[in-house]
Design a protein around this motif. Structure first.
Motif, PDB file in Angstrom:
ATOM      1  N   TYR A 166       0.826  -1.205   0.000  1.00  0.00           N
ATOM      2  CA  TYR A 166       0.000   0.000   0.000  1.00  0.00           C
ATOM      3  C   TYR A 166       0.867   1.266   0.000  1.00  0.00           C
ATOM      4  O   TYR A 166       0.655   2.181  -0.799  1.00  0.00           O
ATOM      5  CB  TYR A 166      -0.915  -0.015   1.229  1.00  0.00           C
ATOM      6  N   ALA A 167       1.853   1.305   0.890  1.00  0.00           N
ATOM      7  CA  ALA A 167       2.694   2.496   0.991  1.00  0.00           C
ATOM      8  C   ALA A 167       3.607   2.632  -0.221  1.00  0.00           C
ATOM      9  O   ALA A 167       3.870   3.741  -0.688  1.00  0.00           O
ATOM     10  CB  ALA A 167       3.525   2.439   2.272  1.00  0.00           C
ATOM     11  N   GLY A 168       4.097   1.507  -0.744  1.00  0.00           N
ATOM     12  CA  GLY A 168       4.995   1.553  -1.895  1.00  0.00           C
ATOM     13  C   GLY A 168       4.322   2.103  -3.138  1.00  0.00           C
ATOM     14  O   GLY A 168       4.942   2.818  -3.926  1.00  0.00           O
ATOM     15  N   LYS A 169       3.044   1.798  -3.322  1.00  0.00           N
ATOM     16  CA  LYS A 169       2.320   2.308  -4.483  1.00  0.00           C
ATOM     17  C   LYS A 169       2.145   3.816  -4.409  1.00  0.00           C
ATOM     18  O   LYS A 169       2.122   4.489  -5.425  1.00  0.00           O
ATOM     19  CB  LYS A 169       0.925   1.682  -4.559  1.00  0.00           C
ATOM     20  N   ARG A 170       2.025   4.340  -3.215  1.00  0.00           N
ATOM     21  CA  ARG A 170       1.729   5.753  -3.040  1.00  0.00           C
ATOM     22  C   ARG A 170       2.964   6.584  -2.710  1.00  0.00           C
ATOM     23  O   ARG A 170       2.852   7.786  -2.460  1.00  0.00           O
ATOM     24  CB  ARG A 170       0.675   5.908  -1.948  1.00  0.00           C
TER      25      ARG A 170
ATOM     26  N   GLY B 224      11.589   5.054  -6.826  1.00  0.00           N
ATOM     27  CA  GLY B 224      12.153   5.045  -8.168  1.00  0.00           C
ATOM     28  C   GLY B 224      12.860   6.331  -8.541  1.00  0.00           C
ATOM     29  O   GLY B 224      13.340   6.469  -9.661  1.00  0.00           O
ATOM     30  N   TYR B 225      12.953   7.287  -7.620  1.00  0.00           N
ATOM     31  CA  TYR B 225      13.621   8.551  -7.916  1.00  0.00           C
ATOM     32  C   TYR B 225      15.121   8.338  -7.973  1.00  0.00           C
ATOM     33  O   TYR B 225      15.704   7.672  -7.131  1.00  0.00           O
ATOM     34  CB  TYR B 225      13.283   9.582  -6.838  1.00  0.00           C
TER      35      TYR B 225
END
Length: 193
Positions: free
Chosen positions: A124-128, A133-134
């Protein structure tokens, strides 16, 4: 009775199989493992989320989509590809290229390569996560480009200033030659430096 003593803080907390303390306020039905799990004493191992390892693998490796990665370059239009650009990785309505007057389906020219499609499972947190990916190296390139632009602007400003000073000197020397020559010894503040 030892359970009451642990809750009151009179006795030390019970330890599980890994040597971690078990909170004495956790009810007994949660600390006792089911009959099909072999355990010698109270433990919380059976309560852990076993799927957590899969989630952690993506986060630890720092997986993210490869931006702009291409896989295959076709020479002619393939059935089922985007009618606009010719890539198999998306359909016509999802195409990010500008709409062509005559698409790749009809012209067979400028067929776009297929984009690399990746399936990365994030929680959940990774999607948001905005910064997932920066890459800071991308911004370093932007900084270098702006530094070059600033240096060019400064050089242009110096050249312009020198041209203005030179034109002032030429005008003043021309004015001195016409006059009697008196009072031509004073310097402007800019010229003293």
């Amino acid at each position: 009775r030892p359970r009451r003593a642990r809750k009151a803080g009179m006795a030390p907390a019970a330890l599980d199989e890994d040597g971690k303390e078990i909170n004495p306020h956790i009810p007994q039905y949660m600390t006792t493992a089911p009959w099909y799990m072999s355990s010698d004493g109270p433990t919380l191992k059976h309560q852990r989320n076993w799927n957590q390892k899969k989630k952690d693998e993506n986060e630890k490796t720092g997986q993210w989509y490869e931006r702009g990665a291409k896989t295959f370059q076709s020479r002619k239009y393939r059935k089922g590809a985007c009618q606009n650009c010719g890539a198999m990785s998306h359909k016509t309505k999802d195409c990010m290229e500008r709409p062509r007057a005559k698409g790749a389906r009809w012209t067979n020219k400028d067929i776009a390569p297929d984009e690399k499609v990746q399936d990365i499972k994030l929680d959940y947190a990774g999607k948001r996560d905005r910064w997932n990916g920066y890459d800071s190296r991308d911004y370093a390139k932007v900084q270098q480009r702006y530094e070059k632009i600033e240096n060019v602007k400064q050089e242009e400003a110096r050249k312009k200033e020198l041209e203005e000073r030179f034109s002032k000197k030429v005008v003043e020397e021309g004015a001195e030659g016409e006059g009697e020559g008196e009072g031509g010894e004073f310097l402007l503040k800019d010229e003293e430096e």
